[in-house]
Design an enzyme around this catalytic site. Structure first.
Site, PDB file in Angstrom:
ATOM      1  N   ASP A 173       0.867  -1.178   0.000  1.00 10.53           N
ATOM      2  CA  ASP A 173       0.000   0.000   0.000  1.00 10.53           C
ATOM      3  C   ASP A 173       0.903   1.227   0.000  1.00 10.53           C
ATOM      4  O   ASP A 173       1.813   1.323   0.836  1.00 10.53           O
ATOM      5  CB  ASP A 173      -0.874   0.026   1.257  1.00 10.53           C
ATOM      6  CG  ASP A 173      -1.960  -1.040   1.246  1.00 10.53           C
ATOM      7  OD1 ASP A 173      -1.890  -1.964   0.426  1.00 10.53           O
ATOM      8  OD2 ASP A 173      -2.882  -0.947   2.084  1.00 10.53           O
ATOM      9  N   ASP A 232     -15.524  -3.516   0.697  1.00 10.38           N
ATOM     10  CA  ASP A 232     -14.868  -3.124   1.949  1.00 10.38           C
ATOM     11  C   ASP A 232     -15.981  -2.823   2.950  1.00 10.38           C
ATOM     12  O   ASP A 232     -16.753  -1.878   2.751  1.00 10.38           O
ATOM     13  CB  ASP A 232     -13.996  -1.886   1.713  1.00 10.38           C
ATOM     14  CG  ASP A 232     -12.960  -2.113   0.614  1.00 10.38           C
ATOM     15  OD1 ASP A 232     -12.498  -3.261   0.484  1.00 10.38           O
ATOM     16  OD2 ASP A 232     -12.632  -1.159  -0.110  1.00 10.38           O
TER      17      ASP A 232
HETATM   18  O1  LIG Z   1      -6.057  -1.097   1.705  1.00 10.57           O
HETATM   19  C1  LIG Z   1      -6.273  -0.236   2.576  1.00 10.57           C
HETATM   20  O2  LIG Z   1      -5.706  -0.281   3.703  1.00 10.57           O
HETATM   21  C2  LIG Z   1      -7.236   0.861   2.306  1.00 10.57           C
HETATM   22  C3  LIG Z   1      -7.499   1.769   3.307  1.00 10.57           C
HETATM   23  C4  LIG Z   1      -8.385   2.797   3.075  1.00 10.57           C
HETATM   24  C5  LIG Z   1      -8.975   2.919   1.838  1.00 10.57           C
HETATM   25  C6  LIG Z   1      -8.727   2.033   0.830  1.00 10.57           C
HETATM   26  C7  LIG Z   1      -7.857   0.979   1.041  1.00 10.57           C
HETATM   27  N1  LIG Z   1      -7.545   0.045   0.092  1.00 10.57           N
HETATM   28  C8  LIG Z   1      -8.126  -0.269  -1.116  1.00 10.57           C
HETATM   29  O3  LIG Z   1      -8.369   0.840  -1.970  1.00 10.57           O
HETATM   30  C9  LIG Z   1      -9.272   0.383  -2.936  1.00 10.57           C
HETATM   31  C10 LIG Z   1     -10.444   1.287  -3.065  1.00 10.57           C
HETATM   32  O4  LIG Z   1     -10.094   2.439  -3.755  1.00 10.57           O
HETATM   33  P1  LIG Z   1     -11.260   3.255  -4.483  1.00 10.57           P
HETATM   34  O5  LIG Z   1     -12.350   3.381  -3.479  1.00 10.57           O
HETATM   35  O6  LIG Z   1     -11.647   2.423  -5.653  1.00 10.57           O
HETATM   36  O7  LIG Z   1     -10.621   4.536  -4.803  1.00 10.57           O
HETATM   37  C11 LIG Z   1      -9.797  -0.963  -2.478  1.00 10.57           C
HETATM   38  O8  LIG Z   1      -9.043  -1.993  -3.094  1.00 10.57           O
HETATM   39  C12 LIG Z   1      -9.463  -0.929  -1.011  1.00 10.57           C
HETATM   40  O9  LIG Z   1      -9.446  -2.235  -0.483  1.00 10.57           O
END
Ligand SMILES: O=C(O)c1ccccc1N[C@@H]1O[C@H](COP(=O)(O)O)[C@@H](O)[C@H]1O
Length: 247
Positions: free
Chosen positions: A16, A135
């Site tokens: 990340d 999520d």
């Molecule tokens: O992976 C994380 O820790 C995380 C924390 C906070 C927000 C998102 C996170 N991860 C990943 O990001 C994408 C979502 O991004 P978007 O909403 O499409 O812009 C998803 O894979 C989350 O699991």
């Protein structure tokens, strides 16, 4: 047609990226970062250790605090292994940029909650290059860096299934980054609600957790994202791969 689940649990070590650094968050909360240095070096280390997949997240893009697109592209291009790319992929331009990195698939979060018509369109266009990240807190989906509610898990899952979504990445936010063990009940429930493969995310703390997830392969769990446990050296990736191969 959905391929019946079989074989070994896939492991996806996570990188990340926030502000150019590989980080781990707790419950996905902005400001809870622990930094682990260069994302490229982390990704290369997982590849050397035998990973077949990398789960690569642009956290700034997910939070709306900028992006790490050039770096994410550099990391993806340096990999010989499969890359699942996520964070901030929400429209034609960001999807095109993500796919142009050569990643194996992308993972859409917020877009599946806020622009369902667009997501249905790109699922139809790109098939299994598109996964959707579910999520959740409880059974409520969260988007925009997990800061906003985005509807009911099972209603959204039914809608995406009807649109032909190929795969789901299911994260229990309450578990993510906590080393408290995965939410096996949630994963069983999601697998019972869809015949599409599920990638488990959040909470893995031990080799026993990975063995428990490997035990859910017949139910439909295809893979597991492993983050904090690897960075905290709870076990090595080699040990993890060996543990799931033996189940
Ligand atoms: O992976 C994380 O820790 C995380 C924390 C906070 C927000 C998102 C996170 N991860 C990943 O990001 C994408 C979502 O991004 P978007 O909403 O499409 O812009 C998803 O894979 C989350 O699991």
């Amino acid at each position: 047609m959905t391929v019946p689940p079989s074989g070994t649990l896939e492991l996806l070590p996570a990188v990340d990226v926030r502000d150019g650094q590989a980080v781990r968050l707790v419950h996905g909360e902005s400001g809870s970062e622990t930094s682990y240095g260069s994302p490229l070096q982390a990704a290369l280390a997982w590849q050397r250790a035998g990973a077949e997949w990398l789960h690569l997240v642009d956290l700034d893009a997910a939070f709306g605090t900028g992006d790490n697109r050039a770096l994410v592209r550099e990391v993806t291009e340096a990999m010989d292994i499969k890359v699942e790319l996520s964070g901030g992929i929400r429209d034609d331009a960001t999807l095109a940029a993500a796919l142009a990195t050569g990643c194996t698939r992308v993972n859409l979060g917020t877009a599946a909650l806020e622009t369902p018509e667009w997501v249905a369109k790109v699922i139809a266009e790109h098939g299994d290059k598109i996964a959707v990240g579910l999520d959740v807190r409880g059974t409520t989906l969260r988007g925009r860096g997990w800061t906003r509610d985005g509807g009911d898990l099972y209603e959204t899952l039914a809608r995406l299934d009807s649109e032909g979504c190929a795969r789901y990445v299911v994260t229990d936010i309450a578990k993510d980054g906590t080393l408290q063990g995965p939410n096996l009940e949630l994963l069983r429930n999601v697998c019972a609600a869809t015949d599409k493969p599920v990638v488990a995310s959040g909470g893995v703390s031990s080799l026993d957790d990975l063995r428990a997830l490997a035990g859910l392969v017949p139910a439909g769990v295809e893979g597991a994202i492993v983050g904090k446990a690897l960075y905290a050296k709870a076990f090595t990736l080699e040990e993890a791969l060996e543990a799931v191969a033996a189940v």
